[in-house]
Motif scaffolding. Sequence first.
Motif, PDB file in Angstrom:
ATOM      1  N   VAL A  71      95.864  90.724  56.976  1.00  0.00           N
ATOM      2  CA  VAL A  71      95.991  90.626  55.520  1.00  0.00           C
ATOM      3  C   VAL A  71      97.448  90.810  55.105  1.00  0.00           C
ATOM      4  CG1 VAL A  71      95.373  91.713  53.328  1.00  0.00           C
ATOM      5  CG2 VAL A  71      93.611  91.323  55.063  1.00  0.00           C
ATOM      6  N   ALA A  72      98.127  91.771  55.754  1.00  0.00           N
ATOM      7  CA  ALA A  72      99.533  92.009  55.425  1.00  0.00           C
ATOM      8  C   ALA A  72     100.410  90.809  55.772  1.00  0.00           C
ATOM      9  CB  ALA A  72     100.029  93.246  56.165  1.00  0.00           C
ATOM     10  N   MET A  73      99.918  89.966  56.699  1.00  0.00           N
ATOM     11  CA  MET A  73     100.642  88.747  57.065  1.00  0.00           C
ATOM     12  C   MET A  73     100.169  87.542  56.248  1.00  0.00           C
ATOM     13  SD  MET A  73     102.992  89.170  59.428  1.00  0.00           S
ATOM     14  CE  MET A  73     103.128  87.564  60.243  1.00  0.00           C
ATOM     15  N   GLY A  74      99.349  87.803  55.221  1.00  0.00           N
ATOM     16  CA  GLY A  74      98.921  86.738  54.317  1.00  0.00           C
ATOM     17  C   GLY A  74      97.651  86.021  54.720  1.00  0.00           C
ATOM     18  N   LEU A  75      96.898  86.585  55.668  1.00  0.00           N
ATOM     19  CA  LEU A  75      95.675  85.932  56.153  1.00  0.00           C
ATOM     20  C   LEU A  75      94.449  86.639  55.580  1.00  0.00           C
ATOM     21  CD1 LEU A  75      96.667  85.415  59.901  1.00  0.00           C
ATOM     22  CD2 LEU A  75      96.809  83.769  58.025  1.00  0.00           C
ATOM     23  N   GLU A  76      93.976  86.167  54.459  1.00  0.00           N
ATOM     24  CA  GLU A  76      92.785  86.720  53.822  1.00  0.00           C
ATOM     25  C   GLU A  76      91.526  86.080  54.411  1.00  0.00           C
ATOM     26  OE1 GLU A  76      92.747  89.133  51.692  1.00  0.00           O
ATOM     27  OE2 GLU A  76      94.837  89.254  51.005  1.00  0.00           O
ATOM     28  N   LYS A  77      90.394  86.755  54.225  1.00  0.00           N
ATOM     29  CA  LYS A  77      89.138  86.177  54.712  1.00  0.00           C
ATOM     30  C   LYS A  77      88.755  84.968  53.870  1.00  0.00           C
ATOM     31  CE  LYS A  77      85.752  88.943  52.152  1.00  0.00           C
ATOM     32  NZ  LYS A  77      85.018  87.817  51.555  1.00  0.00           N
ATOM     33  N   ARG A  78      88.002  84.064  54.482  1.00  0.00           N
ATOM     34  CA  ARG A  78      87.590  82.831  53.817  1.00  0.00           C
ATOM     35  C   ARG A  78      86.226  83.008  53.170  1.00  0.00           C
ATOM     36  NH1 ARG A  78      89.200  77.777  57.627  1.00  0.00           N
ATOM     37  NH2 ARG A  78      87.842  76.812  56.074  1.00  0.00           N
ATOM     38  N   ASP A  79      86.111  82.578  51.924  1.00  0.00           N
ATOM     39  CA  ASP A  79      84.856  82.713  51.201  1.00  0.00           C
ATOM     40  C   ASP A  79      83.854  81.609  51.536  1.00  0.00           C
ATOM     41  OD1 ASP A  79      85.737  85.009  49.903  1.00  0.00           O
ATOM     42  OD2 ASP A  79      86.635  83.865  48.248  1.00  0.00           O
ATOM     43  N   PHE A 100      84.431  82.266  62.148  1.00  0.00           N
ATOM     44  CA  PHE A 100      85.858  82.082  61.868  1.00  0.00           C
ATOM     45  C   PHE A 100      86.159  82.310  60.386  1.00  0.00           C
ATOM     46  CE2 PHE A 100      85.954  78.762  65.526  1.00  0.00           C
ATOM     47  CZ  PHE A 100      86.108  79.767  66.468  1.00  0.00           C
ATOM     48  N   ASN A 101      85.827  83.470  59.875  1.00  0.00           N
ATOM     49  CA  ASN A 101      86.035  83.695  58.438  1.00  0.00           C
ATOM     50  C   ASN A 101      87.471  84.108  58.111  1.00  0.00           C
ATOM     51  OD1 ASN A 101      86.164  86.488  59.088  1.00  0.00           O
ATOM     52  ND2 ASN A 101      85.150  87.027  57.163  1.00  0.00           N
ATOM     53  N   ARG A 102      88.349  84.153  59.113  1.00  0.00           N
ATOM     54  CA  ARG A 102      89.776  84.338  58.825  1.00  0.00           C
ATOM     55  C   ARG A 102      90.564  83.411  59.735  1.00  0.00           C
ATOM     56  NH1 ARG A 102      90.168  89.424  58.890  1.00  0.00           N
ATOM     57  NH2 ARG A 102      90.381  89.897  56.669  1.00  0.00           N
ATOM     58  N   THR A 103      91.325  82.501  59.155  1.00  0.00           N
ATOM     59  CA  THR A 103      92.132  81.544  59.907  1.00  0.00           C
ATOM     60  C   THR A 103      93.464  81.358  59.183  1.00  0.00           C
ATOM     61  OG1 THR A 103      91.124  79.684  58.694  1.00  0.00           O
ATOM     62  CG2 THR A 103      90.133  80.262  60.819  1.00  0.00           C
ATOM     63  N   PRO A 104      94.480  80.807  59.872  1.00  0.00           N
ATOM     64  CA  PRO A 104      94.485  80.359  61.264  1.00  0.00           C
ATOM     65  C   PRO A 104      94.547  81.536  62.232  1.00  0.00           C
ATOM     66  CG  PRO A 104      96.665  80.118  60.327  1.00  0.00           C
ATOM     67  CD  PRO A 104      95.779  80.549  59.200  1.00  0.00           C
ATOM     68  N   HIS A 105      94.164  81.284  63.466  1.00  0.00           N
ATOM     69  CA  HIS A 105      94.127  82.347  64.464  1.00  0.00           C
ATOM     70  C   HIS A 105      95.476  82.599  65.129  1.00  0.00           C
ATOM     71  CE1 HIS A 105      89.599  81.484  64.518  1.00  0.00           C
ATOM     72  NE2 HIS A 105      89.799  82.628  63.906  1.00  0.00           N
ATOM     73  N   LEU A 136      95.037  86.329  66.278  1.00  0.00           N
ATOM     74  CA  LEU A 136      93.827  87.039  65.878  1.00  0.00           C
ATOM     75  C   LEU A 136      92.764  86.877  66.955  1.00  0.00           C
ATOM     76  CD1 LEU A 136      95.418  86.787  63.225  1.00  0.00           C
ATOM     77  CD2 LEU A 136      93.250  86.315  62.052  1.00  0.00           C
ATOM     78  N   VAL A 137      92.177  87.990  67.387  1.00  0.00           N
ATOM     79  CA  VAL A 137      91.091  87.950  68.366  1.00  0.00           C
ATOM     80  C   VAL A 137      89.906  88.749  67.830  1.00  0.00           C
ATOM     81  CG1 VAL A 137      92.607  87.644  70.368  1.00  0.00           C
ATOM     82  CG2 VAL A 137      91.995  89.947  69.636  1.00  0.00           C
ATOM     83  N   GLY A 138      88.712  88.366  68.263  1.00  0.00           N
ATOM     84  CA  GLY A 138      87.513  89.112  67.900  1.00  0.00           C
ATOM     85  C   GLY A 138      87.216  89.118  66.412  1.00  0.00           C
ATOM     86  N   SER A 160      88.719  90.338  63.919  1.00  0.00           N
ATOM     87  CA  SER A 160      89.825  90.079  62.998  1.00  0.00           C
ATOM     88  C   SER A 160      89.905  88.600  62.641  1.00  0.00           C
ATOM     89  CB  SER A 160      91.152  90.545  63.596  1.00  0.00           C
ATOM     90  OG  SER A 160      91.540  89.732  64.686  1.00  0.00           O
ATOM     91  N   GLY A 161      89.421  87.736  63.552  1.00  0.00           N
ATOM     92  CA  GLY A 161      89.388  86.306  63.302  1.00  0.00           C
ATOM     93  C   GLY A 161      88.012  85.801  62.915  1.00  0.00           C
ATOM     94  N   GLY A 162      87.093  86.726  62.565  1.00  0.00           N
ATOM     95  CA  GLY A 162      85.751  86.331  62.131  1.00  0.00           C
ATOM     96  C   GLY A 162      84.921  85.709  63.234  1.00  0.00           C
ATOM     97  N   MET A 163      85.014  86.243  64.450  1.00  0.00           N
ATOM     98  CA  MET A 163      84.355  85.610  65.590  1.00  0.00           C
ATOM     99  C   MET A 163      83.011  86.264  65.915  1.00  0.00           C
ATOM    100  SD  MET A 163      87.692  84.877  67.955  1.00  0.00           S
ATOM    101  CE  MET A 163      89.188  84.228  67.203  1.00  0.00           C
ATOM    102  N   VAL A 164      82.140  86.299  64.908  1.00  0.00           N
ATOM    103  CA  VAL A 164      80.775  86.789  65.089  1.00  0.00           C
ATOM    104  C   VAL A 164      79.815  85.611  64.998  1.00  0.00           C
ATOM    105  CG1 VAL A 164      78.949  88.230  64.094  1.00  0.00           C
ATOM    106  CG2 VAL A 164      81.282  89.107  64.251  1.00  0.00           C
ATOM    107  N   ASN A 165      78.848  85.589  65.896  1.00  0.00           N
ATOM    108  CA  ASN A 165      77.872  84.511  65.990  1.00  0.00           C
ATOM    109  C   ASN A 165      76.965  84.497  64.761  1.00  0.00           C
ATOM    110  OD1 ASN A 165      75.721  82.829  66.686  1.00  0.00           O
ATOM    111  ND2 ASN A 165      75.619  83.524  68.792  1.00  0.00           N
ATOM    112  N   PRO A 166      76.962  83.410  63.947  1.00  0.00           N
ATOM    113  CA  PRO A 166      76.100  83.366  62.765  1.00  0.00           C
ATOM    114  C   PRO A 166      74.611  83.333  63.100  1.00  0.00           C
ATOM    115  CG  PRO A 166      77.819  81.675  62.672  1.00  0.00           C
ATOM    116  CD  PRO A 166      77.795  82.195  64.071  1.00  0.00           C
ATOM    117  N   PHE A 167      74.279  82.973  64.337  1.00  0.00           N
ATOM    118  CA  PHE A 167      72.873  82.881  64.721  1.00  0.00           C
ATOM    119  C   PHE A 167      72.255  84.258  64.962  1.00  0.00           C
ATOM    120  CE2 PHE A 167      74.324  78.627  66.033  1.00  0.00           C
ATOM    121  CZ  PHE A 167      73.337  77.831  65.457  1.00  0.00           C
ATOM    122  N   ASN A 168      73.009  85.188  65.529  1.00  0.00           N
ATOM    123  CA  ASN A 168      72.391  86.459  65.909  1.00  0.00           C
ATOM    124  C   ASN A 168      73.236  87.698  65.606  1.00  0.00           C
ATOM    125  OD1 ASN A 168      74.374  86.419  67.863  1.00  0.00           O
ATOM    126  ND2 ASN A 168      72.989  86.196  69.599  1.00  0.00           N
TER     127      ASN A 168
END
Length: 433
Positions: free
Chosen positions: A177-185, A292-297, A304-306, A308-316
């Motif tokens: 966030v401090a580097m200007g990377l906000e989450k994506r709505d 990927f709710n925060r990009t670019p990686h 961004l890894v894990g 911090s880059g929104g890398m959670v499976n939407p299925f489970n």
Amino acid sequence: MNEFSAEVIVVGAGPAGSAIGAYLAQAGHEVIILEKSGFPRDKICGDALTPRAVKEVGYLGMATPESEGWHKNRGLRLIGGGHRLEIDWPDIDGTPNFGLTKPRMGMDEAFARHAQRSGARLFEQVKAMSPDIGEDGWIQGVHASGTDHRGRRVGPEAHFSAPIVIAADGVSSRLAVAMGLEKRDDRPMGVAVRAYHSSPRHADDYIESWVEMRSRNSAGESEVLPGYGWLFPLGDGTINIGAGLLDSSPQFGSVDFRTMMGQWIADMGHEWGIDETTSLGPIKSAALPMAFNRTPHFHKGLLLVGDSGGMVNPFNGEGIDYALESARLAAEVISTYSRYPKHVMREKLQEYPALVGDSLGGYFTLGRVFSAIIGHPALMQFGIKYGMGVDVVMEFVVKLLANLYRDPKVSEADLIDRVISALTRIVPATSNA
């Protein structure tokens, strides 16, 4: 002010940060990992590794013996629509046919200590306060402070410098966030609630997922609760029980999760021998950053890894698998190019988001479609009612939800493998899509 330098600074010592720290240290790089808490420390999560995640742990070279609290499971038990199905993890070449569970209180420390043994320098109770940004706008380190056991800033102040910085600081990722990377709505978000209970079924061979949670109302009638539930046996006398809800659900934002959990446990707890007297602590909740709710990686020297880059499976709702995979991919790129001339290195690090997109982009985009569909209760109930009783449909569901399917090019691939692979290819496959 204390000064430290390395080739790479990693902010956060969860599975993603510890994994990339271990990989880079094993490759001979100078790595510093900053962790704002001290180990052992908790994380609100399901505590389960699917076979994909177990495979990633194997790549990392980390042992998971039963003697150190790693409990194996053979598959997934699905409950919903009046059906109860036990499905073993598919036998896929190169992927273990078992999953693992271990409380995050010990799991995260196991990853962090593995990184230390690999040669990474781990600073516990040191919090990255802000990025150190050079005149060219690229990050060149972080300003940090010592913290107490509650994570409060107490000093001393320190400066950590490196030409490459990794954000592995979780869902809120203050560094990003401090580097200007906000989450994506335009990406789904989830909320998970979790509690621990003692249970006589703590060593069950299957993790359990309730795709339809029900309880009894004041009139004694069965009613559907929002979200999905899980029970994960930990093999140490306890189970992890939790529930999740996506923001695509109409109930999102108005649900009292603790009441929902209480209703569900009261209605089904007899199956696992749990009730309010077996609780081992409070119910806790956390956000799940999905698809990927925060990009670019990669952005001006920051990868961004894990989470911090929104890398959670939407299925489970699984995140550890993708935390470990993104760490491995980032480490491969960094190890290849970190010692090139600066301008070449910076250009080549752009390969990381492309690699992550190629590996996970199509699957996560498909998951976004799925999350939108299950936000409609009528569609969800229709699928549960007519799909749960069909074996081939449930085999498809398990392979899709756990992201466990064969490459269609191999001879062992069946129709289900080919269908899932085709679905992930026909949707955009970039991390920014």
